[in-house]
Scaffold this motif. Structure first.
Motif, PDB file in Angstrom:
ATOM      1  N   GLY A  61       0.811  -1.207   0.000  1.00 37.84           N
ATOM      2  CA  GLY A  61       0.000   0.000   0.000  1.00 37.84           C
ATOM      3  C   GLY A  61       0.847   1.259   0.000  1.00 37.84           C
ATOM      4  O   GLY A  61       0.521   2.244  -0.665  1.00 37.84           O
ATOM      5  N   SER A  62       1.955   1.226   0.740  1.00 40.64           N
ATOM      6  CA  SER A  62       2.852   2.382   0.806  1.00 40.64           C
ATOM      7  C   SER A  62       3.512   2.659  -0.543  1.00 40.64           C
ATOM      8  O   SER A  62       3.577   3.810  -0.997  1.00 40.64           O
ATOM      9  CB  SER A  62       3.933   2.148   1.869  1.00 40.64           C
ATOM     10  N   PHE A  63       4.002   1.611  -1.176  1.00 41.23           N
ATOM     11  CA  PHE A  63       4.645   1.792  -2.484  1.00 41.23           C
ATOM     12  C   PHE A  63       3.632   2.273  -3.533  1.00 41.23           C
ATOM     13  O   PHE A  63       3.941   3.133  -4.362  1.00 41.23           O
ATOM     14  CB  PHE A  63       5.309   0.490  -2.945  1.00 41.23           C
ATOM     15  N   LYS A  64       2.428   1.710  -3.489  1.00 38.84           N
ATOM     16  CA  LYS A  64       1.395   2.120  -4.438  1.00 38.84           C
ATOM     17  C   LYS A  64       1.024   3.588  -4.239  1.00 38.84           C
ATOM     18  O   LYS A  64       0.832   4.341  -5.205  1.00 38.84           O
ATOM     19  CB  LYS A  64       0.156   1.237  -4.247  1.00 38.84           C
ATOM     20  N   TYR A  65       0.945   4.008  -2.980  1.00 36.41           N
ATOM     21  CA  TYR A  65       0.597   5.391  -2.671  1.00 36.41           C
ATOM     22  C   TYR A  65       1.666   6.350  -3.201  1.00 36.41           C
ATOM     23  O   TYR A  65       1.349   7.360  -3.844  1.00 36.41           O
ATOM     24  CB  TYR A  65       0.452   5.539  -1.159  1.00 36.41           C
ATOM     25  N   LEU A  66       2.932   6.043  -2.970  1.00 34.78           N
ATOM     26  CA  LEU A  66       4.015   6.878  -3.480  1.00 34.78           C
ATOM     27  C   LEU A  66       4.036   6.876  -5.009  1.00 34.78           C
ATOM     28  O   LEU A  66       4.268   7.914  -5.644  1.00 34.78           O
ATOM     29  CB  LEU A  66       5.359   6.393  -2.934  1.00 34.78           C
ATOM     30  N   TYR A  67       3.804   5.726  -5.596  1.00 33.99           N
ATOM     31  CA  TYR A  67       3.758   5.623  -7.066  1.00 33.99           C
ATOM     32  C   TYR A  67       2.670   6.545  -7.618  1.00 33.99           C
ATOM     33  O   TYR A  67       2.899   7.291  -8.589  1.00 33.99           O
ATOM     34  CB  TYR A  67       3.503   4.173  -7.462  1.00 33.99           C
ATOM     35  N   ASP A  68       1.502   6.497  -6.998  1.00 36.99           N
ATOM     36  CA  ASP A  68       0.397   7.349  -7.445  1.00 36.99           C
ATOM     37  C   ASP A  68       0.733   8.834  -7.271  1.00 36.99           C
ATOM     38  O   ASP A  68       0.388   9.657  -8.133  1.00 36.99           O
ATOM     39  CB  ASP A  68      -0.873   7.021  -6.662  1.00 36.99           C
ATOM     40  N   LEU A  69       1.386   9.175  -6.167  1.00 37.81           N
ATOM     41  CA  LEU A  69       1.746  10.571  -5.922  1.00 37.81           C
ATOM     42  C   LEU A  69       2.754  11.078  -6.956  1.00 37.81           C
ATOM     43  O   LEU A  69       2.610  12.199  -7.473  1.00 37.81           O
ATOM     44  CB  LEU A  69       2.320  10.734  -4.517  1.00 37.81           C
ATOM     45  N   PHE A  70       3.758  10.291  -7.254  1.00 43.10           N
ATOM     46  CA  PHE A  70       4.753  10.722  -8.237  1.00 43.10           C
ATOM     47  C   PHE A  70       4.142  10.850  -9.629  1.00 43.10           C
ATOM     48  O   PHE A  70       4.542  11.705 -10.413  1.00 43.10           O
ATOM     49  CB  PHE A  70       5.942   9.753  -8.259  1.00 43.10           C
ATOM     50  N   ASN A  71       3.164  10.010  -9.933  1.00 38.19           N
ATOM     51  CA  ASN A  71       2.459  10.136 -11.210  1.00 38.19           C
ATOM     52  C   ASN A  71       1.581  11.383 -11.243  1.00 38.19           C
ATOM     53  O   ASN A  71       1.377  11.994 -12.293  1.00 38.19           O
ATOM     54  CB  ASN A  71       1.589   8.898 -11.463  1.00 38.19           C
ATOM     55  N   LEU A  72       1.073  11.748 -10.077  1.00 37.41           N
ATOM     56  CA  LEU A  72       0.137  12.868  -9.992  1.00 37.41           C
ATOM     57  C   LEU A  72       0.829  14.226  -9.924  1.00 37.41           C
ATOM     58  O   LEU A  72       0.299  15.230 -10.419  1.00 37.41           O
ATOM     59  CB  LEU A  72      -0.741  12.673  -8.742  1.00 37.41           C
ATOM     60  N   ILE A  73       2.019  14.266  -9.348  1.00 36.52           N
ATOM     61  CA  ILE A  73       2.633  15.548  -8.996  1.00 36.52           C
ATOM     62  C   ILE A  73       2.867  16.444 -10.214  1.00 36.52           C
ATOM     63  O   ILE A  73       2.744  17.672 -10.127  1.00 36.52           O
ATOM     64  CB  ILE A  73       3.956  15.319  -8.221  1.00 36.52           C
ATOM     65  N   ASN A  74       3.172  15.871 -11.361  1.00 31.99           N
ATOM     66  CA  ASN A  74       3.409  16.700 -12.552  1.00 31.99           C
ATOM     67  C   ASN A  74       2.145  17.383 -13.060  1.00 31.99           C
ATOM     68  O   ASN A  74       2.213  18.376 -13.779  1.00 31.99           O
ATOM     69  CB  ASN A  74       4.014  15.842 -13.668  1.00 31.99           C
ATOM     70  N   ASP A  75       0.982  16.817 -12.681  1.00 27.73           N
ATOM     71  CA  ASP A  75      -0.291  17.414 -13.098  1.00 27.73           C
ATOM     72  C   ASP A  75      -0.786  18.476 -12.118  1.00 27.73           C
ATOM     73  O   ASP A  75      -1.741  19.199 -12.431  1.00 27.73           O
ATOM     74  CB  ASP A  75      -1.365  16.320 -13.225  1.00 27.73           C
ATOM     75  N   ILE A  76      -0.146  18.550 -10.955  1.00 23.97           N
ATOM     76  CA  ILE A  76      -0.562  19.556  -9.964  1.00 23.97           C
ATOM     77  C   ILE A  76       0.194  20.852 -10.250  1.00 23.97           C
ATOM     78  O   ILE A  76       1.182  21.198  -9.596  1.00 23.97           O
ATOM     79  CB  ILE A  76      -0.296  19.070  -8.519  1.00 23.97           C
ATOM     80  N   LYS A  77      -0.239  21.551 -11.265  1.00 23.57           N
ATOM     81  CA  LYS A  77       0.445  22.778 -11.648  1.00 23.57           C
ATOM     82  C   LYS A  77      -0.543  23.737 -12.295  1.00 23.57           C
ATOM     83  O   LYS A  77      -1.598  23.338 -12.802  1.00 23.57           O
ATOM     84  CB  LYS A  77       1.593  22.471 -12.598  1.00 23.57           C
ATOM     85  N   GLY A  78      -0.200  25.013 -12.247  1.00 24.73           N
ATOM     86  CA  GLY A  78      -0.995  26.036 -12.902  1.00 24.73           C
ATOM     87  C   GLY A  78      -2.206  26.505 -12.120  1.00 24.73           C
ATOM     88  O   GLY A  78      -3.055  27.216 -12.676  1.00 24.73           O
ATOM     89  N   TYR A  79      -2.290  26.173 -10.856  1.00 27.78           N
ATOM     90  CA  TYR A  79      -3.414  26.632 -10.036  1.00 27.78           C
ATOM     91  C   TYR A  79      -3.096  27.998  -9.426  1.00 27.78           C
ATOM     92  O   TYR A  79      -1.954  28.266  -9.027  1.00 27.78           O
ATOM     93  CB  TYR A  79      -3.710  25.624  -8.920  1.00 27.78           C
ATOM     94  N   ASP A  80      -4.108  28.839  -9.355  1.00 26.89           N
ATOM     95  CA  ASP A  80      -3.923  30.145  -8.707  1.00 26.89           C
ATOM     96  C   ASP A  80      -3.782  29.987  -7.198  1.00 26.89           C
ATOM     97  O   ASP A  80      -3.017  30.713  -6.554  1.00 26.89           O
ATOM     98  CB  ASP A  80      -5.122  31.052  -9.007  1.00 26.89           C
ATOM     99  N   VAL A  81      -4.525  29.043  -6.632  1.00 27.20           N
ATOM    100  CA  VAL A  81      -4.521  28.805  -5.189  1.00 27.20           C
ATOM    101  C   VAL A  81      -4.497  27.306  -4.929  1.00 27.20           C
ATOM    102  O   VAL A  81      -5.234  26.543  -5.556  1.00 27.20           O
ATOM    103  CB  VAL A  81      -5.781  29.405  -4.516  1.00 27.20           C
ATOM    104  N   VAL A  82      -3.631  26.906  -4.016  1.00 28.51           N
ATOM    105  CA  VAL A  82      -3.650  25.533  -3.494  1.00 28.51           C
ATOM    106  C   VAL A  82      -3.965  25.613  -2.011  1.00 28.51           C
ATOM    107  O   VAL A  82      -3.308  26.341  -1.259  1.00 28.51           O
ATOM    108  CB  VAL A  82      -2.306  24.815  -3.716  1.00 28.51           C
ATOM    109  N   GLN A  83      -4.975  24.866  -1.579  1.00 21.22           N
ATOM    110  CA  GLN A  83      -5.400  24.871  -0.182  1.00 21.22           C
ATOM    111  C   GLN A  83      -5.157  23.478   0.406  1.00 21.22           C
ATOM    112  O   GLN A  83      -5.764  22.490  -0.013  1.00 21.22           O
ATOM    113  CB  GLN A  83      -6.888  25.231  -0.070  1.00 21.22           C
ATOM    114  N   PHE A  84      -4.251  23.401   1.396  1.00 22.70           N
ATOM    115  CA  PHE A  84      -3.924  22.143   2.050  1.00 22.70           C
ATOM    116  C   PHE A  84      -4.816  21.954   3.275  1.00 22.70           C
ATOM    117  O   PHE A  84      -5.016  22.883   4.054  1.00 22.70           O
ATOM    118  CB  PHE A  84      -2.457  22.137   2.492  1.00 22.70           C
ATOM    119  N   ILE A  85      -5.316  20.741   3.489  1.00 17.97           N
ATOM    120  CA  ILE A  85      -6.254  20.495   4.569  1.00 17.97           C
ATOM    121  C   ILE A  85      -5.595  20.532   5.945  1.00 17.97           C
ATOM    122  O   ILE A  85      -6.256  20.823   6.949  1.00 17.97           O
ATOM    123  CB  ILE A  85      -6.982  19.139   4.374  1.00 17.97           C
ATOM    124  N   ASN A  86      -4.297  20.268   6.022  1.00 10.86           N
ATOM    125  CA  ASN A  86      -3.624  20.115   7.307  1.00 10.86           C
ATOM    126  C   ASN A  86      -2.138  20.026   7.027  1.00 10.86           C
ATOM    127  O   ASN A  86      -1.734  19.866   5.873  1.00 10.86           O
ATOM    128  CB  ASN A  86      -4.154  18.834   7.993  1.00 10.86           C
TER     129      ASN A  86
END
Length: 367
Positions: free
Chosen positions: A53-78
Protein backbone atom coordinates in the motif's frame (compact mmCIF):
# COMPACT_ATOMS: atom_id res chain seq x y z
CA UNK A 1 -9.76 31.36 -10.29
CA UNK A 2 -8.29 27.93 -10.67
CA UNK A 3 -8.27 26.33 -7.24
CA UNK A 4 -6.91 23.03 -5.89
CA UNK A 5 -7.93 21.50 -2.58
CA UNK A 6 -5.61 18.81 -1.23
CA UNK A 7 -7.26 16.59 1.37
CA UNK A 8 -10.55 16.83 3.21
CA UNK A 9 -11.97 16.39 6.70
CA UNK A 10 -15.67 15.78 7.35
CA UNK A 11 -16.91 17.31 4.09
CA UNK A 12 -15.12 20.63 4.69
CA UNK A 13 -13.23 21.03 1.41
CA UNK A 14 -15.92 19.14 -0.50
CA UNK A 15 -18.49 21.74 0.55
CA UNK A 16 -16.22 24.66 -0.36
CA UNK A 17 -15.40 23.13 -3.73
CA UNK A 18 -19.10 22.68 -4.53
CA UNK A 19 -19.91 26.30 -3.66
CA UNK A 20 -16.93 27.69 -5.57
CA UNK A 21 -17.98 25.80 -8.70
CA UNK A 22 -21.48 27.23 -8.33
CA UNK A 23 -20.07 30.75 -8.60
CA UNK A 24 -17.87 30.02 -11.59
CA UNK A 25 -14.46 28.93 -10.30
CA UNK A 26 -12.46 26.02 -11.69
CA UNK A 27 -11.94 23.66 -8.74
CA UNK A 28 -10.21 20.32 -8.27
CA UNK A 29 -10.32 18.24 -5.10
CA UNK A 30 -7.86 15.49 -4.19
CA UNK A 31 -8.99 13.32 -1.26
CA UNK A 32 -9.67 9.84 0.03
CA UNK A 33 -13.41 10.54 0.18
CA UNK A 34 -13.06 11.11 3.94
CA UNK A 35 -12.81 7.38 4.55
CA UNK A 36 -16.10 5.92 5.78
CA UNK A 37 -17.98 9.09 4.79
CA UNK A 38 -17.67 7.98 1.15
CA UNK A 39 -17.70 11.49 -0.30
CA UNK A 40 -17.19 12.22 -3.97
CA UNK A 41 -13.83 13.60 -5.07
CA UNK A 42 -12.20 14.56 -8.36
CA UNK A 43 -9.00 12.63 -7.73
CA UNK A 44 -9.21 9.70 -5.33
CA UNK A 45 -6.00 9.17 -3.37
CA UNK A 46 -5.88 6.76 -0.45
CA UNK A 47 -3.04 4.92 1.24
CA UNK A 48 -3.76 1.23 1.74
CA UNK A 49 -2.14 -0.56 4.70
CA UNK A 50 1.11 -2.50 4.44
CA UNK A 51 4.27 -2.25 2.38
CA UNK A 52 2.46 -2.72 -0.93
CA UNK A 53 0.00 0.00 0.00
CA UNK A 54 2.85 2.38 0.81
CA UNK A 55 4.64 1.79 -2.48
CA UNK A 56 1.40 2.12 -4.44
CA UNK A 57 0.60 5.39 -2.67
CA UNK A 58 4.01 6.88 -3.48
CA UNK A 59 3.76 5.62 -7.07
CA UNK A 60 0.40 7.35 -7.44
CA UNK A 61 1.75 10.57 -5.92
CA UNK A 62 4.75 10.72 -8.24
CA UNK A 63 2.46 10.14 -11.21
CA UNK A 64 0.14 12.87 -9.99
CA UNK A 65 2.63 15.55 -9.00
CA UNK A 66 3.41 16.70 -12.55
CA UNK A 67 -0.29 17.41 -13.10
CA UNK A 68 -0.56 19.56 -9.96
CA UNK A 69 0.44 22.78 -11.65
CA UNK A 70 -1.00 26.04 -12.90
CA UNK A 71 -3.41 26.63 -10.04
CA UNK A 72 -3.92 30.15 -8.71
CA UNK A 73 -4.52 28.81 -5.19
CA UNK A 74 -3.65 25.53 -3.49
CA UNK A 75 -5.40 24.87 -0.18
CA UNK A 76 -3.92 22.14 2.05
CA UNK A 77 -6.25 20.49 4.57
CA UNK A 78 -3.62 20.11 7.31
CA UNK A 79 0.11 19.92 7.83
CA UNK A 80 -0.33 16.18 7.11
CA UNK A 81 -2.07 16.77 3.79
CA UNK A 82 -0.73 13.45 2.43
CA UNK A 83 -0.28 10.23 4.42
CA UNK A 84 3.49 10.63 4.59
CA UNK A 85 6.23 11.42 7.08
CA UNK A 86 7.55 15.01 7.30
CA UNK A 87 10.53 14.50 5.01
CA UNK A 88 8.40 13.28 2.13
CA UNK A 89 5.73 15.89 2.88
CA UNK A 90 8.38 18.61 2.53
CA UNK A 91 9.40 17.28 -0.89
CA UNK A 92 5.84 17.29 -2.23
CA UNK A 93 5.04 20.66 -0.65
CA UNK A 94 8.06 22.25 -2.33
CA UNK A 95 7.12 20.70 -5.68
CA UNK A 96 3.51 21.85 -5.44
CA UNK A 97 4.48 25.33 -4.30
CA UNK A 98 6.98 25.77 -7.16
CA UNK A 99 4.41 24.75 -9.78
CA UNK A 100 1.49 26.90 -8.61
CA UNK A 101 0.45 30.32 -7.37
CA UNK A 102 -0.39 30.87 -3.70
CA UNK A 103 -0.39 28.24 -0.96
CA UNK A 104 -2.83 28.27 1.94
CA UNK A 105 -3.38 26.00 4.91
CA UNK A 106 -6.67 24.98 6.47
CA UNK A 107 -6.23 24.80 10.23
CA UNK A 108 -8.37 21.77 10.98
CA UNK A 109 -7.62 18.82 13.22
CA UNK A 110 -4.36 18.26 15.02
CA UNK A 111 -1.09 19.89 14.09
CA UNK A 112 2.11 20.65 15.98
CA UNK A 113 1.10 24.10 17.23
CA UNK A 114 -2.38 23.08 18.38
CA UNK A 115 -1.15 19.93 20.13
CA UNK A 116 1.76 21.79 21.76
CA UNK A 117 -0.71 24.33 23.14
CA UNK A 118 -2.82 21.46 24.48
CA UNK A 119 0.26 19.92 26.10
CA UNK A 120 1.46 23.20 27.63
CA UNK A 121 -2.04 23.84 29.06
CA UNK A 122 -1.56 27.61 29.12
CA UNK A 123 -4.00 28.73 26.41
CA UNK A 124 -6.66 26.07 27.00
CA UNK A 125 -8.41 25.23 30.27
CA UNK A 126 -8.81 21.72 28.91
CA UNK A 127 -8.29 19.71 25.74
CA UNK A 128 -8.55 16.13 24.59
CA UNK A 129 -5.06 15.62 26.03
CA UNK A 130 -5.17 17.53 29.33
CA UNK A 131 -7.61 18.90 31.87
CA UNK A 132 -5.63 21.60 33.60
CA UNK A 133 -2.27 19.94 34.19
CA UNK A 134 -3.66 16.41 34.38
CA UNK A 135 -3.59 14.08 31.39
CA UNK A 136 -6.93 12.80 30.13
CA UNK A 137 -7.82 9.09 30.12
CA UNK A 138 -7.75 9.15 26.32
CA UNK A 139 -4.16 10.38 26.30
CA UNK A 140 -3.04 7.90 28.95
CA UNK A 141 -4.50 5.08 26.86
CA UNK A 142 -2.51 6.20 23.80
CA UNK A 143 0.28 8.65 24.78
CA UNK A 144 2.11 8.16 21.50
CA UNK A 145 -0.64 10.02 19.66
CA UNK A 146 0.21 13.34 21.34
CA UNK A 147 3.96 12.83 21.45
CA UNK A 148 4.05 12.11 17.74
CA UNK A 149 2.44 15.46 17.03
CA UNK A 150 4.80 17.43 19.27
CA UNK A 151 7.97 15.57 18.29
CA UNK A 152 10.97 17.60 17.19
CA UNK A 153 10.80 16.30 13.62
CA UNK A 154 7.17 17.41 13.36
CA UNK A 155 8.05 20.77 14.92
CA UNK A 156 10.73 21.42 12.27
CA UNK A 157 8.38 20.41 9.45
CA UNK A 158 5.47 22.48 10.76
CA UNK A 159 7.61 25.60 11.19
CA UNK A 160 8.87 25.16 7.62
CA UNK A 161 5.36 24.79 6.23
CA UNK A 162 4.01 27.78 8.18
CA UNK A 163 6.80 29.95 6.79
CA UNK A 164 6.09 28.75 3.26
CA UNK A 165 2.36 29.41 3.08
CA UNK A 166 0.74 32.68 2.07
CA UNK A 167 -1.97 32.34 4.68
CA UNK A 168 -4.08 30.06 6.86
CA UNK A 169 -7.76 29.61 7.60
CA UNK A 170 -8.82 28.49 11.09
CA UNK A 171 -12.16 26.68 10.94
CA UNK A 172 -12.58 26.72 14.73
CA UNK A 173 -11.45 29.39 17.22
CA UNK A 174 -9.26 26.90 19.10
CA UNK A 175 -7.20 26.32 15.96
CA UNK A 176 -6.51 30.03 15.62
CA UNK A 177 -5.64 30.67 19.26
CA UNK A 178 -2.21 28.90 19.30
CA UNK A 179 -0.97 30.51 16.06
CA UNK A 180 -2.41 34.02 16.23
CA UNK A 181 0.85 35.55 17.44
CA UNK A 182 2.89 33.44 15.02
CA UNK A 183 0.89 34.22 11.87
CA UNK A 184 -0.71 37.57 12.65
CA UNK A 185 -2.78 38.80 9.69
CA UNK A 186 -1.89 35.68 7.72
CA UNK A 187 -4.48 33.72 9.72
CA UNK A 188 -8.23 34.28 9.53
CA UNK A 189 -11.12 32.60 11.34
CA UNK A 190 -13.55 31.33 8.70
CA UNK A 191 -15.73 28.84 10.57
CA UNK A 192 -16.90 25.52 9.07
CA UNK A 193 -19.14 25.42 5.97
CA UNK A 194 -22.56 23.75 5.82
CA UNK A 195 -24.34 23.17 2.50
CA UNK A 196 -27.98 23.54 3.49
CA UNK A 197 -29.11 22.17 0.12
CA UNK A 198 -27.72 18.75 1.14
CA UNK A 199 -29.77 18.53 4.32
CA UNK A 200 -32.86 16.33 4.61
CA UNK A 201 -36.06 18.31 4.36
CA UNK A 202 -38.42 18.68 7.32
CA UNK A 203 -36.41 16.75 9.90
CA UNK A 204 -38.73 15.18 12.46
CA UNK A 205 -38.98 15.71 16.21
CA UNK A 206 -39.83 13.33 19.04
CA UNK A 207 -40.26 10.21 16.93
CA UNK A 208 -42.46 7.61 18.68
CA UNK A 209 -43.17 10.21 21.34
CA UNK A 210 -39.63 10.03 22.73
CA UNK A 211 -36.69 12.40 22.93
CA UNK A 212 -34.21 10.82 20.52
CA UNK A 213 -30.56 11.23 21.48
CA UNK A 214 -27.85 10.52 18.91
CA UNK A 215 -24.36 9.71 20.11
CA UNK A 216 -21.71 10.19 17.41
CA UNK A 217 -18.37 8.38 17.34
CA UNK A 218 -15.46 7.61 15.06
CA UNK A 219 -13.44 4.45 15.52
CA UNK A 220 -10.20 5.04 17.35
CA UNK A 221 -11.32 8.38 18.79
CA UNK A 222 -14.08 7.29 21.18
CA UNK A 223 -12.03 8.03 24.30
CA UNK A 224 -10.01 10.91 22.87
CA UNK A 225 -13.12 12.93 21.98
CA UNK A 226 -15.06 11.88 25.09
CA UNK A 227 -17.78 10.26 22.96
CA UNK A 228 -17.74 6.97 24.87
CA UNK A 229 -18.30 8.79 28.17
CA UNK A 230 -21.24 10.75 26.74
CA UNK A 231 -22.76 7.60 25.27
CA UNK A 232 -22.53 5.90 28.66
CA UNK A 233 -24.41 8.79 30.29
CA UNK A 234 -27.09 8.71 27.60
CA UNK A 235 -27.60 4.97 27.97
CA UNK A 236 -27.98 5.37 31.74
CA UNK A 237 -30.72 7.95 31.13
CA UNK A 238 -32.41 5.66 28.61
CA UNK A 239 -32.46 2.82 31.14
CA UNK A 240 -33.98 5.10 33.78
CA UNK A 241 -36.49 6.75 31.42
CA UNK A 242 -37.29 4.16 28.71
CA UNK A 243 -40.72 5.64 28.05
CA UNK A 244 -39.26 9.10 27.37
CA UNK A 245 -35.82 8.56 25.82
CA UNK A 246 -34.34 6.61 22.90
CA UNK A 247 -30.56 6.54 22.37
CA UNK A 248 -29.03 5.74 18.97
CA UNK A 249 -25.40 5.42 17.95
CA UNK A 250 -23.90 6.81 14.73
CA UNK A 251 -20.45 5.34 14.19
CA UNK A 252 -18.35 5.36 11.00
CA UNK A 253 -21.34 5.96 8.75
CA UNK A 254 -21.44 7.15 5.15
CA UNK A 255 -22.27 10.85 5.07
CA UNK A 256 -25.84 10.49 3.78
CA UNK A 257 -26.72 7.88 6.39
CA UNK A 258 -25.25 10.09 9.10
CA UNK A 259 -27.38 13.05 7.99
CA UNK A 260 -30.52 10.94 8.04
CA UNK A 261 -29.81 9.83 11.61
CA UNK A 262 -29.23 13.43 12.68
CA UNK A 263 -32.51 14.45 11.04
CA UNK A 264 -34.39 11.86 13.09
CA UNK A 265 -32.84 12.97 16.39
CA UNK A 266 -33.56 15.71 18.92
CA UNK A 267 -30.26 15.97 20.82
CA UNK A 268 -26.84 15.35 19.25
CA UNK A 269 -23.99 14.27 21.55
CA UNK A 270 -20.69 15.19 19.93
CA UNK A 271 -17.42 16.12 21.64
CA UNK A 272 -16.69 16.54 25.33
CA UNK A 273 -13.24 18.14 24.99
CA UNK A 274 -13.83 20.77 22.31
CA UNK A 275 -14.16 24.53 22.75
CA UNK A 276 -16.50 24.93 19.77
CA UNK A 277 -19.09 22.92 17.85
CA UNK A 278 -17.29 20.95 15.16
CA UNK A 279 -18.85 19.49 12.02
CA UNK A 280 -21.11 16.86 13.61
CA UNK A 281 -22.57 19.35 16.06
CA UNK A 282 -22.96 21.98 13.35
CA UNK A 283 -24.95 19.64 11.12
CA UNK A 284 -27.18 19.03 14.12
CA UNK A 285 -27.58 22.78 14.60
CA UNK A 286 -28.30 23.27 10.89
CA UNK A 287 -31.07 20.67 11.16
CA UNK A 288 -32.61 22.42 14.15
CA UNK A 289 -31.34 20.04 16.82
CA UNK A 290 -29.80 20.68 20.22
CA UNK A 291 -26.05 20.11 19.94
CA UNK A 292 -24.33 18.95 23.12
CA UNK A 293 -20.70 19.86 22.64
CA UNK A 294 -18.06 22.49 23.37
CA UNK A 295 -19.46 26.01 23.59
CA UNK A 296 -16.90 28.00 25.51
CA UNK A 297 -16.95 31.83 25.58
CA UNK A 298 -14.19 31.86 22.95
CA UNK A 299 -16.59 30.30 20.45
CA UNK A 300 -19.34 32.81 21.03
CA UNK A 301 -16.80 35.65 20.94
CA UNK A 302 -15.55 34.43 17.55
CA UNK A 303 -19.07 34.59 16.07
CA UNK A 304 -19.85 37.98 17.54
CA UNK A 305 -21.33 37.18 20.98
CA UNK A 306 -24.95 36.51 19.96
CA UNK A 307 -27.56 37.17 22.61
CA UNK A 308 -28.91 33.63 22.33
CA UNK A 309 -26.56 30.78 23.27
CA UNK A 310 -28.53 27.64 22.43
CA UNK A 311 -25.89 24.92 22.54
CA UNK A 312 -25.93 22.45 25.41
CA UNK A 313 -22.45 23.38 26.60
CA UNK A 314 -20.12 20.56 27.62
CA UNK A 315 -16.74 20.50 29.30
CA UNK A 316 -14.83 17.59 30.86
CA UNK A 317 -14.91 19.41 34.20
CA UNK A 318 -18.73 19.27 34.29
CA UNK A 319 -20.01 16.86 36.93
CA UNK A 320 -23.69 17.46 36.25
CA UNK A 321 -24.07 16.44 32.60
CA UNK A 322 -26.54 13.69 33.39
CA UNK A 323 -28.71 15.90 35.58
CA UNK A 324 -28.72 18.72 33.04
CA UNK A 325 -29.60 16.35 30.19
CA UNK A 326 -32.51 14.93 32.17
CA UNK A 327 -33.74 18.46 32.89
CA UNK A 328 -33.59 19.25 29.16
CA UNK A 329 -35.36 16.01 28.23
CA UNK A 330 -38.20 16.89 30.59
CA UNK A 331 -38.65 20.26 28.85
CA UNK A 332 -39.52 19.61 25.21
CA UNK A 333 -40.41 23.22 24.54
CA UNK A 334 -36.83 24.09 25.49
CA UNK A 335 -35.50 21.48 23.06
CA UNK A 336 -37.56 23.03 20.26
CA UNK A 337 -36.53 26.58 21.21
CA UNK A 338 -32.83 25.76 21.37
CA UNK A 339 -33.04 23.85 18.11
CA UNK A 340 -34.62 26.77 16.27
CA UNK A 341 -32.00 29.17 17.64
CA UNK A 342 -29.22 26.76 16.68
CA UNK A 343 -30.49 26.67 13.10
CA UNK A 344 -30.45 30.48 12.98
CA UNK A 345 -26.83 30.61 14.19
CA UNK A 346 -25.74 27.97 11.68
CA UNK A 347 -27.48 29.80 8.82
CA UNK A 348 -25.80 33.07 9.76
CA UNK A 349 -22.27 31.86 10.43
CA UNK A 350 -21.87 28.47 8.70
CA UNK A 351 -23.80 28.62 5.45
CA UNK A 352 -21.41 27.51 2.72
CA UNK A 353 -21.90 30.79 0.84
CA UNK A 354 -20.82 32.79 3.91
CA UNK A 355 -17.76 30.64 4.63
CA UNK A 356 -16.74 30.47 0.97
CA UNK A 357 -16.75 34.27 0.83
CA UNK A 358 -14.38 34.32 3.80
CA UNK A 359 -12.00 31.95 2.03
CA UNK A 360 -12.17 34.00 -1.15
CA UNK A 361 -11.48 37.25 0.71
CA UNK A 362 -8.49 35.75 2.49
CA UNK A 363 -7.06 34.40 -0.77
CA UNK A 364 -7.51 37.73 -2.51
CA UNK A 365 -5.97 39.71 0.35
CA UNK A 366 -2.83 37.55 0.63
CA UNK A 367 -2.12 36.18 -2.86
Amino acid sequence: MKILFIGDYSNLHTTLAHELRNIGHDVTLISDGCGHMNLSTDIYLKRAPGIKGSFKYLYDLFNLINDIKGYDVVQFINTNFFSLKPGKLKYFFDRIKSQNGSSFLTLAGNDYFFCKACYDAKIFKYSEFKIGNEFTPGHLADPGHLYGWISNVNKIWSEYLFKGINGAMAVLPEYEMPVKDLLGEKVSFTNLPIDFSQLPKNPRRFIDGKVNILSCMRSGFEDMKGAKHLYKIAREIEEEMPDKVKVNLAKDLPFKDFLNMVADSDIILDQLYSYSPAMTALYGMALGKVAATGAQPEYYEAIGNPEERPLFSLAPTDNDIKERLIELIENRDEIVRRGEQSRMIAEKHNDSKVVTDRFLNHWQNLR
